[in-house]
Each structure stands twice: as structure tokens, then as C-alpha cells.
Design a protein around this motif. Structure first.
Motif, mmCIF file in Angstrom:
data_model
loop_
_atom_site.group_PDB
_atom_site.id
_atom_site.type_symbol
_atom_site.label_atom_id
_atom_site.label_comp_id
_atom_site.label_asym_id
_atom_site.label_seq_id
_atom_site.Cartn_x
_atom_site.Cartn_y
_atom_site.Cartn_z
ATOM 1 N N MET A 171 0.759 -1.287 0.005
ATOM 2 C CA MET A 171 0.046 0.021 0.203
ATOM 3 C C MET A 171 0.834 1.144 0.082
ATOM 4 O O MET A 171 0.525 2.336 -0.573
ATOM 5 C CB MET A 171 -0.747 -0.109 1.053
ATOM 6 C CG MET A 171 -1.648 1.204 1.241
ATOM 7 S SD MET A 171 -3.077 1.369 2.844
ATOM 8 C CE MET A 171 -3.569 2.684 2.838
ATOM 9 N N LEU A 172 1.809 1.088 0.590
ATOM 10 C CA LEU A 172 2.769 2.448 1.032
ATOM 11 C C LEU A 172 3.479 2.562 -0.455
ATOM 12 O O LEU A 172 3.571 3.907 -0.919
ATOM 13 C CB LEU A 172 3.800 2.220 1.880
ATOM 14 C CG LEU A 172 3.592 2.094 3.370
ATOM 15 C CD1 LEU A 172 4.492 1.689 4.120
ATOM 16 C CD2 LEU A 172 2.692 3.359 3.603
ATOM 17 N N GLU A 173 3.840 1.752 -1.166
ATOM 18 C CA GLU A 173 4.567 1.844 -2.734
ATOM 19 C C GLU A 173 3.549 2.414 -3.578
ATOM 20 O O GLU A 173 3.822 3.317 -4.497
ATOM 21 C CB GLU A 173 4.843 0.358 -3.182
ATOM 22 C CG GLU A 173 5.690 0.670 -4.411
ATOM 23 C CD GLU A 173 6.172 -1.086 -4.716
ATOM 24 O OE1 GLU A 173 6.657 -0.898 -6.010
ATOM 25 O OE2 GLU A 173 6.026 -1.772 -3.864
ATOM 26 N N ILE A 174 2.378 1.941 -3.625
ATOM 27 C CA ILE A 174 1.263 2.364 -4.240
ATOM 28 C C ILE A 174 1.017 3.889 -4.241
ATOM 29 O O ILE A 174 0.904 4.593 -5.165
ATOM 30 C CB ILE A 174 -0.017 1.577 -4.379
ATOM 31 C CG1 ILE A 174 0.278 0.056 -4.926
ATOM 32 C CG2 ILE A 174 -1.196 2.027 -5.165
ATOM 33 C CD1 ILE A 174 -0.917 -0.847 -4.847
ATOM 34 N N THR A 175 0.800 4.115 -2.993
ATOM 35 C CA THR A 175 0.431 5.462 -2.645
ATOM 36 C C THR A 175 1.350 6.589 -2.855
ATOM 37 O O THR A 175 1.336 7.671 -3.024
ATOM 38 C CB THR A 175 -0.377 5.717 -1.008
ATOM 39 O OG1 THR A 175 0.981 5.190 -0.319
ATOM 40 C CG2 THR A 175 -1.462 4.913 -0.867
ATOM 41 N N SER A 176 2.520 5.839 -2.595
ATOM 42 C CA SER A 176 3.598 7.071 -3.087
ATOM 43 C C SER A 176 3.544 7.302 -4.382
ATOM 44 O O SER A 176 4.307 8.181 -5.008
ATOM 45 C CB SER A 176 4.970 6.323 -2.694
ATOM 46 O OG SER A 176 5.266 4.969 -3.308
ATOM 47 N N LYS A 177 3.260 6.473 -5.515
ATOM 48 C CA LYS A 177 3.444 6.852 -6.889
ATOM 49 C C LYS A 177 2.040 7.502 -7.417
ATOM 50 O O LYS A 177 2.016 8.031 -8.411
ATOM 51 C CB LYS A 177 3.522 5.354 -7.790
ATOM 52 C CG LYS A 177 4.687 4.736 -7.375
ATOM 53 C CD LYS A 177 4.554 3.262 -8.407
ATOM 54 C CE LYS A 177 6.077 2.718 -8.005
ATOM 55 N NZ LYS A 177 6.174 1.437 -8.898
ATOM 56 N N SER A 178 0.910 7.548 -6.648
ATOM 57 C CA SER A 178 -0.228 8.060 -6.972
ATOM 58 C C SER A 178 -0.533 9.322 -6.046
ATOM 59 O O SER A 178 0.094 9.264 -4.733
ATOM 60 C CB SER A 178 -1.404 7.203 -6.801
ATOM 61 O OG SER A 178 -1.658 6.410 -5.640
ATOM 62 N N SER A 179 -1.282 9.976 -6.323
ATOM 63 C CA SER A 179 -1.671 11.143 -5.411
ATOM 64 C C SER A 179 -3.130 11.329 -5.315
ATOM 65 O O SER A 179 -4.120 11.016 -6.029
ATOM 66 C CB SER A 179 -1.365 12.751 -6.341
ATOM 67 O OG SER A 179 -1.823 13.661 -5.472
ATOM 68 N N PRO A 180 -3.580 11.513 -3.914
ATOM 69 C CA PRO A 180 -5.028 11.408 -3.422
ATOM 70 C C PRO A 180 -5.711 12.926 -3.659
ATOM 71 O O PRO A 180 -6.804 13.213 -3.171
ATOM 72 C CB PRO A 180 -4.799 11.258 -2.153
ATOM 73 C CG PRO A 180 -3.844 11.954 -1.789
ATOM 74 C CD PRO A 180 -2.670 12.032 -2.704
#
Length: 703
Positions: free
Chosen positions: A1-10
Motif C-alpha cells: 500500500m505504501l508503494e502504491i500511494t507513493s506513486k499516486s496522488s490523492p
């Protein structure tokens, strides 16, 4: 989850969340405007009620976002709305603790404060604290027992104390939510399916009319007695009444009566005990409180009576349109909303909509919600023993990456639907409960105490229902959410809490079965006077409530304007009772009878059973045959009526006409001395036997 959220923006999810909050705010304001006069409501009343409705609505959006953030998908196309963990944690803390303060402290105090009847704020606050002291004492006693149990098991620390507070609030809310939700899961789809029958809908309105009319009359009589008491009080100029002169004048202005008010027929004018000898502050507060409650009770039943009359007239107009294929409700009420005043459909399309489309839509929606209710009950029962068989689990979790469960945008939308439906099932039941001290929601004239109470129930039930929904999912999914770490771990802190959370939802079967098979009505018939949760549509022939024929006559008389003079005067005073013509108190209008040749109007509405030449004899006869059914409308009676109608249309064979009954069968050999057989209009003879008596008809023998 941390890897995915680091590449995307909320950023997109944040904008979506802000838009959702804006929409929720507008909807809550619309609800408040519908039930409360916003301009005359004090701000310190309006703001707590707004947040008591707004915060639970935020939970409905926050739970799906929390699920998608903890079980985020690898595919960007199916990824739902997600937020960082810190933002979700802060949102949960603000939402939960504000809701907790509103539920357990602020709303109960303000509710009793608004209903105290005193004039001074200090006296109102003292009365409110005294009224809530008993309930608060019970809560503190339960908290003390729970604290002893937690200290013995885990020691005394801040985490255990916080968990105890959360667990006790959850237990209290879940017990009430399970009971109310079980009733609503049955009553909502059943009401939709029943309303698909237009004639059945009219029959239910006619059956409810006598009971509602009686309650409205009782409310008017009660208000008249209190108004006369205020009038007699205003005539006292000396003694202890002189110390409360301003208060008495305010009561006189509130009741809109003079010093020489005519006494009602229920009070003996020669009695000397209408008011006490010594006037005290407590007596005036009680009189003020009773007067306010009586005014709101009258407003409630007058509003319900107006709505029922309007609905009955429109339903009858829909039935009448079967012959002409044209439906016209006439001119809309000048006080109606914009949507009711807007006319888009033609009379023919309006007939097709109300006569063909909407009944089938009611059936389809009712079947869909019935299936949804079955899924919820099934998931509640098997979530501990067989969690993989939960239907709700399959509808929310659509993506699986090996053994990892993922929640996408579609799963979030479905999760919001489940939470909304579960909350609606619990909250709609609140309007059917008869044990809440006569509280009710009235359009533009809801009492402040009732508004506080209903807002308190919304805030109290939403969080337990939302967490109960999360337990339907896979444990390795909901245990990763911030909601579980913040709230769920407090519930699972002790074995007693885990046992309670696992087994209590199974008892949802009790209200479901009780509502499904009409157990409440049977209990009420056994214990006369007992107020229980009951669907009014079930009690169509209850003892002491009048028949549907009596209700039909009442509605017809009301539509034709043939009401008693005392009711006309009382309803005329309803608009002027507040002293402001623009006040939002409902006004009962007595419409005049519809003239022949005019269309069925919405305001004034037409007589319910007036026959029209343009509708044709066929439509009138079919309407009469469909409405003149027996009161005992069970399935066996219906079958008996159908079989009787079929047999009566068959010509009697000649060999049966010549057949004579022997004496042991109740016949008479002398044909001339016995009663002659009844002839049917179509020829032949009519058998006096009625097959309906075998199916619970007119005879005393029933299956």
C-alpha cells in the motif's frame, strides 16, 4: 500500500470527498428546512441538530473510503476513492468524538431544556439537568461496573478507560439498532409491494381514517381544555397570580384566548378546581409545557389528516381514470412545493405513469429490497460460523490479487448502499414506534424536543450499524482499516466484548420474525392498551378502530366539506394561533364539493366516491366490485369469493331444480309451504348456500 500511494496522488479523491461533504450539507439543510422553520429556530438549537445529522452522513462516506484505502487495488482504472491514513484517522476522531458528545450530553440536555416550560434560562437548565440525572446515574453505574471488570482484567490506564467508554456506547447503540433494523428490513419492502395495489392502498387509507380522526378529535379536545384553563387563569388578578402576571399574559397570547373563553363540553363550568388556589412557578411551567405539547400534537394529527385526505382523493382519481384513460389532479395547492406545481406530463401519460408504471416499479423495488433484507439477515446469522458465505462480502470485494482482497470504486458504491439501507431500516422504524411520548416529525412545525430526539437517534445508531456492516466482510480486510484500529480494537479488548459483538446480531431474527408474522398485533390484542412497534397497514380490522366503510364515509364527508362547526372553528384558529400568518403551522382547508364536469383537483380535492358521467358505467361498476370486498381480507376469504362468483354465474340444471331436499337435510317435502328459492337476475334459481363460509366468510365456521 505504501508503494502504491507513493506513486499516486490523492488529489482526485480529496476533491471527491469535499464535493460529497458539500452535497451532504445541502441535503441536511433541506431536511431541516422541511421539518423546522429555520428563521424562527434559535441558532443554539439549529446548529447541534445540523451536526447530529451531518456527522452520521459523513460516516456513510468515510467507511467506504477507509475500506478502499486499506485494501487498495493495483489497477488504476478500478481504484476507488482513497485518502492517506493520517487524514482518515483525524476524520474518524473528529466524527466519533463529536457524535459521542452530542449523543450523550448536548442533545439530551437541549431537548429537555426546550421542553421545560420555564421562562428563565437558569430554571430551564436546572430542569433539564434534573430530568437527565436519572439516566445519567444509570449510565455511570454501568460504567462503574464495566470499569471494575476492565481494571481487574487489564489494569487501569487511559487506553482501557477509552476502550470502556467506546464499548459501552457501542453496546447500547447496537442493541437498539438490531431491534429497529430487524423491523425495518421487513416493513420497507412489504409496504412497497402493498402500495402496488391501487385499490388496496385506498382501502388501507380508509381503514386508517377512523383511528386518525379519533386521535385528531382527542387532540383538539385536550387543547381546548388547556386553553380554557389559561383563560380562567388570566381572570385571576390578585393573590399569588399577581406575581406571575407577565408569564400568564404570555400564556394567554400563546393560547390566543380571552378572559371570557367558552368552556369546552368536557369541563364543568361550575367546578372550582380548574386551577389551583395557589399559583406556583412549577404549576405555570407544567401548564406551559402541556400547552406546547398539545399544540404540536394537534398540528401533528391535523397534518396527518390533511395528507391522508389528499392521498385518498388522488388515489380515487387514479382508479377513476381507468375508464377515460386520462388523469388530471387539477390545480396544485398554492402552498405546495415547486415540484408539485410543475406540470410536465399530459393527462394520458400521467394516467399511464400512475396506473401502469408506478405499480410495477413498486413491486420491482420491493422485491429488490426484500432480497437485500434477506442478504443482510443471512450475513448477520452466519458471519461467525461461516464468514465466507456472507453475500455482502461478495458484493463489496470484487478484486482478489492472489490471497489479497481489494476494494474498488464499485465496491465502495455498493458498501454505501448497504450502510444507507441498514440505517434507513432502523430509522424508519422510529416513525412507527408508539412508545416515544408522542414524538413525531411534522412538516415545518416539528417540536424542538422531537427534533432533538430524532437527531439523537440518528447520531446514536449510525456508528454501531456501520461497524456491524464491516464485520460482514473478511476479517483480514476490515482489521486493516483505520476504523477498526480506532474503534474496533476497543470492542475486541475483552472476551466479553468479542462475544457480544459476535452473537448479539443473531437476535435480529426476533424482530424480523415478529414483524413478518404479525406477532406485535397479536400481543397488542392480548394486552389491550399496550403500545408496541406495529405496522399500521397490518392492523386493518383491529378492534375499536372502525371499519373501512366508516373511514370511507369520513373521507367523503371531509372532501364534501360536511364537517362539524366546532372542528371548523378549531381548524380556523390553527393558522392564527401563532399570531403570524406566515408561520409554518399547517392549516386544514375544508374543500368544497367537486362540481360535475370538473377534473379531479388536487386543491380542492374532489369527493372520494362521487360518480361522474364521463367515467362510464363500466368504470364505476368495476371500481365498486373491487372495493366492496369483505373486511376479513385473508387469502381463504378471497378464494371463497372468487369461487362463489364463479358458481353463481352457472345456470342451475333442470334436474337439480326438480330435486327436493329430505327433511333430515333441512328441506321440506311440501314445496308450497317452504321458502321459495331466490331467483337470479339472469334466470334460474340461486342456491342459498354460500361457499365463502368454508373459507372464513360470513359464517362463524372458519378454517
Amino acid at each position: 500500500m505504501l508503494e502504491i500511494t507513493s506513486k499516486s496522488s490523492p488529489i482526485g479523491s480529496t476533491i471527491f470527498a469535499l464535493c460529497a461533504l458539500l452535497v451532504i450539507s445541502l441535503v441536511v439543510l433541506g431536511i431541516l428546512r422541511h421539518y423546522l422553520p429555520l428563521r424562527s429556530t434559535p441558532a443554539f438549537y439549529l446548529v447541534p441538530i445540523f451536526f447530529a445529522l451531518w456527522l452520521p452522513s459523513v460516516v456513510v462516506v468515510l467507511v467506504p473510503i477507509d475500506l478502499a484505502s486499506s485494501a487498495i487495488t493495483d489497477d488504476d482504472a478500478s481504484r476507488g476513492m482513497w485518502l492517506p491514513e493520517r487524514a482518515i484517522l483525524v476524520s474518524w476522531r473528529i466524527t466519533y468524538w463529536l457524535t459521542f458528545v452530542l449523543t450523550w450530553f448536548l442533545l439530551p440536555i437541549l431537548a429537555e431544556y426546550s421542553d421545560s416550560g420555564y421562562r428563565e434560562p437558569s430554571a430551564k437548565l436546572a430542569y433539564s439537568l434534573r430530568s437527565n440525572a436519572q439516566f445519567m446515574g444509570m449510565v455511570l453505574l454501568a460504567s462503574l461496573l464495566g470499569l471494575i471488570y476492565v481494571v481487574i482484567s487489564y489494569g487501569f490506564n487511559f487506553a482501557s478507560l477509552k476502550g470502556l467508554v467506546m464499548a459501552l456506547g457501542y453496546v447500547y447503540g447496537l442493541v437498539l439498532a438490531i431491534y429497529l433494523m430487524g423491523h425495518g428490513l421487513v416493513s420497507i419492502p412489504r409496504r412497497l409491494i402493498r402500495n402496488a395495489s391501487i385499490t388496496g392502498r385506498l382501502r388501507r387509507l380508509q381503514t386508517k381514517a377512523p383511528r386518525l380522526y379519533e386521535r385528531m378529535q382527542d387532540s383538539l379536545v385536550n387543547l381546548e381544555e388547556l386553553e380554557y384553563q389559561v383563560s380562567e387563569l388570566s381572570r385571576r388578578k390578585v393573590g399569588s397570580a399577581a406575581d406571575f402576571r407577565d408569564w400568564i399574559e404570555e400564556l394567554q397570547e400563546m393560547a390566543d384566548v380571552g378572559e371570557h373563553h367558552a368552556p369546552p363540553t368536557t369541563i364543568d363550568p361550575t367546578s372550582n378546581r380548574i386551577i389551583p388556589t395557589v399559583i406556583t412557578e412549577k404549576y405555570l411551567a407544567d401548564l406551559t409545557r402541556n400547552l406546547m405539547r398539545a399544540r404540536h400534537t394537534r398540528s401533528r394529527y391535523v397534518s396527518q389528516w390533511n395528507h391522508m385526505i389528499q392521498e385518498a382523493a388522488e388515489t380515487q382519481a387514479i382508479i377513476d381514470s381507468a375508464a377515460s384513460k386520462k388523469l388530471d389532479f387539477g390545480d396544485a395547492d398554492p402552498h405546495a412545493g415547486l415540484w408539485e406545481r410543475t406540470r410536465i406530463l399530459t393527462p394520458y401519460t400521467r394516467h399511464m405513469l400512475h396506473f401502469q408504471v408506478l405499480p410495477y416499479a413498486h413491486v420491482l423495488l420491493g422485491l429488490f429490497l426484500a432480497a437485500s433484507s434477506a442478504c443482510i439477515v443471512w450475513s448477520e446469522v452466519i458471519k461467525v460460523a461461516f464468514p465466507r458465505l456472507s453475500v455482502i462480502r461478495f458484493t463489496v470485494i470484487h478484486h482478489w490479487s492472489k490471497d489479497k482482497a481489494e476494494v474498488g470504486f464499485a465496491g465502495q458504491c455498493i458498501a454505501s448502499f448497504w450502510i444507507c439501507y441498514m440505517c434507513a431500516a432502523a430509522l424508519i422504524t422510529m416513525t412507527e414506534v408508539k412508545t416515544w411520548r408522542g414524538r413525531a416529525l411534522v412538516k415545518r412545525n416539528t417540536a424542538y424536543e422531537s427534533a432533538f430526539w430524532y437527531a439523537l437517534q440518528v447520531a446514536k445508531l449510525t456508528v454501531p450499524i456501520s461497524y456491524n456492516f464491516m464485520t460482514f466482510l473478511v476479517r483480514r480486510v476490515y482489521t486493516k482499516t483505520v476504523f477498526y484500529k480506532f474503534f474496533g480494537e476497543s470492542i475486541d479488548l475483552t472476551p466479553l466484548g468479542r462475544w457480544f459483538d459476535d452473537l448479539l446480531p443473531v437476535f435480529v431474527l426476533l424482530p424480523v420474525v415478529a414483524t413478518l408474522f404479525g406477532v406485535y398485533g397479536k400481543i397488542k390484542r392480548i394486552f389491550v392498551g399496550l403500545d408496541v412497534v406495529e405496522d399500521e397497514e397490518e392492523n386493518l380490522s383491529a378492534f375499536g378502530t372502525g371499519t373501512w366503510r366508516e373511514g370511507r364515509d369520513l373521507i367523503e364527508r371531509e372532501l364534501r366539506g360536511n364537517t362539524t362547526g366546532r372542528r371548523q372553528d378549531a381548524f380556523t384558529r390553527l393558522a392564527s394561533a401563532t399570531g403570524n400568518p406566515s408561520h409554518s403551522a399547517p392549516v386544514l382547508s375544508i374543500p368544497s364539493a367537486r362540481r360535475q364536469g370538473t377534473s379531479p383537483a388536487r386543491s380542492p380535492v374532489r369527493p372520494a366516491l362521487a360518480s361522474n358521467s364521463n367515467n362510464g358505467r363500466a368504470g364505476q361498476s368495476s371500481r365498486t366490485s373491487r372495493l366492496e370486498e369483505p373486511e376479513d381480507d385473508n387469502i381463504f376469504a378471497i378464494i371463497g369469493h372468487r369461487m362463489k362468483n364463479t358458481i353463481d354465474t352457472i345456470d342451475t340444471p333442470r334436474w337439480m331444480q326438480d330435486f327436493k331436499k329430505p327433511k333430515w337435510m333441512g328441506g321440506n317435502d311440501d314445496a308450497e309451504s317452504g321458502p321459495q328459492p331466490q331467483e337470479r337476475p339472469g334466470g334460474g334459481e340461486r342456491n342459498n348456500s354460500d361457499i365463502r363460509r368454508w373459507f372464513g366468510g360470513d359464517s362463524g365456521i372458519r378454517l
